[in-house]
Design an enzyme around this catalytic site. Sequence first.
Site, PDB file in Angstrom:
ATOM      1  CB  THR A 117     111.609 125.730  54.411  1.00 51.22           C
ATOM      2  OG1 THR A 117     112.173 127.425  53.528  1.00 51.22           O
ATOM      3  CG2 THR A 117     111.318 126.844  55.156  1.00 51.22           C
ATOM      4  CG  ASP A 118     117.200 128.157  53.573  1.00 45.15           C
ATOM      5  OD1 ASP A 118     115.418 128.295  52.729  1.00 45.15           O
ATOM      6  OD2 ASP A 118     117.434 128.010  52.924  1.00 45.15           O
ATOM      7  CD  GLU A 119     112.129 130.786  50.928  1.00 43.85           C
ATOM      8  OE1 GLU A 119     111.344 131.557  51.157  1.00 43.85           O
ATOM      9  OE2 GLU A 119     112.375 129.771  49.717  1.00 43.85           O
ATOM     10  CE1 TYR A 141     106.662 127.800  51.729  1.00 46.93           C
ATOM     11  CE2 TYR A 141     109.239 128.901  51.357  1.00 46.93           C
ATOM     12  CZ  TYR A 141     108.138 127.365  51.704  1.00 46.93           C
ATOM     13  OH  TYR A 141     108.114 126.366  51.913  1.00 46.93           O
ATOM     14  CE  LYS A 145     106.544 125.222  55.586  1.00 45.90           C
ATOM     15  NZ  LYS A 145     106.653 123.772  55.503  1.00 45.90           N
ATOM     16  CG  ASN A 171     115.729 120.100  49.398  1.00 42.60           C
ATOM     17  OD1 ASN A 171     115.272 118.451  50.136  1.00 42.60           O
ATOM     18  ND2 ASN A 171     115.795 120.890  50.803  1.00 42.60           N
ATOM     19  CB  VAL A 197     118.725 135.057  34.969  1.00 43.54           C
ATOM     20  CG1 VAL A 197     118.840 135.618  37.234  1.00 43.54           C
ATOM     21  CG2 VAL A 197     118.215 134.368  35.147  1.00 43.54           C
ATOM     22  CE1 TYR A 198     110.997 136.391  38.777  1.00 41.73           C
ATOM     23  CE2 TYR A 198     112.189 134.545  39.729  1.00 41.73           C
ATOM     24  CZ  TYR A 198     111.020 134.933  39.680  1.00 41.73           C
ATOM     25  OH  TYR A 198     109.778 134.857  38.773  1.00 41.73           O
TER      26      TYR A 198
HETATM   27  N1  LIG Z   1     111.708 122.321  47.744  1.00 39.30           N
HETATM   28  C1  LIG Z   1     112.628 122.687  48.940  1.00 39.30           C
HETATM   29  O1  LIG Z   1     113.978 124.072  48.847  1.00 39.30           O
HETATM   30  C2  LIG Z   1     112.153 122.796  50.211  1.00 39.30           C
HETATM   31  C3  LIG Z   1     113.013 123.625  51.430  1.00 39.30           C
HETATM   32  C4  LIG Z   1     113.661 123.530  52.705  1.00 39.30           C
HETATM   33  C5  LIG Z   1     112.047 122.924  53.146  1.00 39.30           C
HETATM   34  N2  LIG Z   1     111.062 122.189  52.576  1.00 39.30           N
HETATM   35  C6  LIG Z   1     110.200 122.285  52.876  1.00 39.30           C
HETATM   36  O2  LIG Z   1     109.637 120.677  52.594  1.00 39.30           O
HETATM   37  C7  LIG Z   1     107.707 120.749  51.874  1.00 39.30           C
HETATM   38  C8  LIG Z   1     107.902 119.617  50.770  1.00 39.30           C
HETATM   39  O3  LIG Z   1     108.437 120.358  49.553  1.00 39.30           O
HETATM   40  P1  LIG Z   1     108.512 119.816  48.494  1.00 39.30           P
HETATM   41  O4  LIG Z   1     109.505 120.532  47.249  1.00 39.30           O
HETATM   42  O5  LIG Z   1     108.177 118.679  47.380  1.00 39.30           O
HETATM   43  O6  LIG Z   1     106.658 120.729  47.414  1.00 39.30           O
HETATM   44  P2  LIG Z   1     105.917 120.525  46.728  1.00 39.30           P
HETATM   45  O7  LIG Z   1     105.129 121.370  46.427  1.00 39.30           O
HETATM   46  O8  LIG Z   1     106.421 119.441  45.386  1.00 39.30           O
HETATM   47  O9  LIG Z   1     105.297 119.506  46.872  1.00 39.30           O
HETATM   48  C9  LIG Z   1     103.733 119.793  48.108  1.00 39.30           C
HETATM   49  C10 LIG Z   1     103.387 118.303  48.231  1.00 39.30           C
HETATM   50  O10 LIG Z   1     101.968 118.835  49.430  1.00 39.30           O
HETATM   51  C11 LIG Z   1     100.524 118.249  49.499  1.00 39.30           C
HETATM   52  N3  LIG Z   1      99.656 119.151  49.808  1.00 39.30           N
HETATM   53  C12 LIG Z   1     100.338 120.187  49.400  1.00 39.30           C
HETATM   54  N4  LIG Z   1      98.549 121.282  50.005  1.00 39.30           N
HETATM   55  C13 LIG Z   1      98.105 119.880  50.750  1.00 39.30           C
HETATM   56  C14 LIG Z   1      97.833 119.680  51.296  1.00 39.30           C
HETATM   57  N5  LIG Z   1      96.647 120.948  52.303  1.00 39.30           N
HETATM   58  N6  LIG Z   1      96.789 118.741  52.243  1.00 39.30           N
HETATM   59  C15 LIG Z   1      97.446 117.840  51.456  1.00 39.30           C
HETATM   60  N7  LIG Z   1      98.713 117.636  50.431  1.00 39.30           N
HETATM   61  C16 LIG Z   1      99.006 118.734  50.285  1.00 39.30           C
HETATM   62  C17 LIG Z   1     100.607 118.304  46.679  1.00 39.30           C
HETATM   63  O11 LIG Z   1     100.020 117.993  46.119  1.00 39.30           O
HETATM   64  C18 LIG Z   1     102.054 118.157  47.178  1.00 39.30           C
HETATM   65  O12 LIG Z   1     102.786 116.618  47.304  1.00 39.30           O
HETATM   66  C19 LIG Z   1     107.471 121.929  51.999  1.00 39.30           C
HETATM   67  O13 LIG Z   1     106.724 121.407  53.711  1.00 39.30           O
HETATM   68  C20 LIG Z   1     108.158 122.441  51.983  1.00 39.30           C
HETATM   69  O14 LIG Z   1     108.448 123.906  52.788  1.00 39.30           O
HETATM   70  C21 LIG Z   1     111.286 122.528  51.059  1.00 39.30           C
END
Ligand SMILES: NC(=O)c1ccc[n+]([C@@H]2O[C@H](COP(=O)([O-])OP(=O)(O)OC[C@H]3O[C@@H](n4cnc5c(N)ncnc54)[C@H](O)[C@@H]3O)[C@@H](O)[C@H]2O)c1
Length: 328
Positions: A117-119, A141, A145, A171, A197-198
């Site tokens: 993530t960009d974070e 978080y 990461k 996303n 709204v935060y």
């Molecule tokens: N959502 C965003 O805006 C965003 C942006 C950049 C990167 N990401 C990264 O993309 C990835 C997916 O994000 P998302 O938004 O789809 O998240 P989400 O919370 O919708 O999904 C996470 C998934 O991981 C599963 N999970 C959690 N812990 C687990 C474990 N210990 N073992 C197996 N499965 C597990 C959950 O059941 C879920 O299906 C993450 O790594 C996140 O850091 C997200």
Amino acid sequence: MRLLVCGGAGFIGSNFVRMRVRDHGDEVVVLDKLTYAGRRENLADVEHVFVHAGIEDPGKVAEAVAGCDAIVNFAAETHVDRSIAEPDAFVTTHAQGTYVLLEAARHAEVRYLQVSTDEVYGSIEEGSFTEASPLQPSSPYSATKTGADLLVASYFHTYALETLICRGSNNYGPYQYPEKLIPLMILNALHADPLPVYGDGQQVRNWLHVEDFGRGIGHVLEHGEPGEVYNVGGPDECPNLEVVQRVIALTGASDELIQYVTDRPGHDRRYSLGSEKVRALGWEAQTHFTEGLERTVDWYRDNPAWWEPIRSGDYRAYYERQYGSQLR
Ligand SMILES: NC(=O)c1ccc[n+]([C@@H]2O[C@H](COP(=O)([O-])OP(=O)(O)OC[C@H]3O[C@@H](n4cnc5c(N)ncnc54)[C@H](O)[C@@H]3O)[C@@H](O)[C@H]2O)c1
């Protein structure tokens, strides 16, 4: 290709799996713990093998990776607010879980892609982060990461494992759990519920349509240079308050629904990713925020069967805890 996709029942993972099966003819094994954010319904229309397990379970992971050509890891705890209230699962999944997957990739001798993530770069007032920018995470978080990214990099340097890291910006799109800003605002607006709204709502995010991120991850998996990090940023930036106002306009809700609530502790002001490196590899975002947001609002409006069970289940308790006392 046969892929092991960890966390493939979540928001981005399920969109990725759908695209890989549909557009590339890949075979996919999804390994997912099915936390509150993971749902079998997200993959109801997609052919795949499903393994119900945590990535921190070495036995289940070793079985699942057999016969696969690569591991793509989406599995994570992803909500910053929850990481502030209860950080433990973040440490287990991001640190221990990533370690178990890396070991499995090393023993199976397969390529490993970590979705990040960009974070990890923290907040930036002006300009954009490159892959060489310092890592300065600010929440449990993003800190966990970041730790996972460093562990991945160590497996490239120490064991010559073919690792890749994709750092995405915020996303949005279908199948996103409604604790996150855009689906939260869409569903509340459709129900004429308050729109929390935060702070001043001027936190700026770099919005990336989930299918653009999915294509970017697939592209890096196939064409990326082992050991490298690739930023995958969206084409448009927008402050949160403007996102809410756009949702109001698209749903026909009243702007009187907006209610300002106490800001999140340590809330980053602005994220911005430079994506020149992945562009040079041949990826380009295809969806601008205006069009993508309109499609996303339509998807939530057209799919009540997907979100009704969430809004009436455990999510309610989370929502009350988070905002209840502050909303009129
Ligand atoms: N959502 C965003 O805006 C965003 C942006 C950049 C990167 N990401 C990264 O993309 C990835 C997916 O994000 P998302 O938004 O789809 O998240 P989400 O919370 O919708 O999904 C996470 C998934 O991981 C599963 N999970 C959690 N812990 C687990 C474990 N210990 N073992 C197996 N499965 C597990 C959950 O059941 C879920 O299906 C993450 O790594 C996140 O850091 C997200």
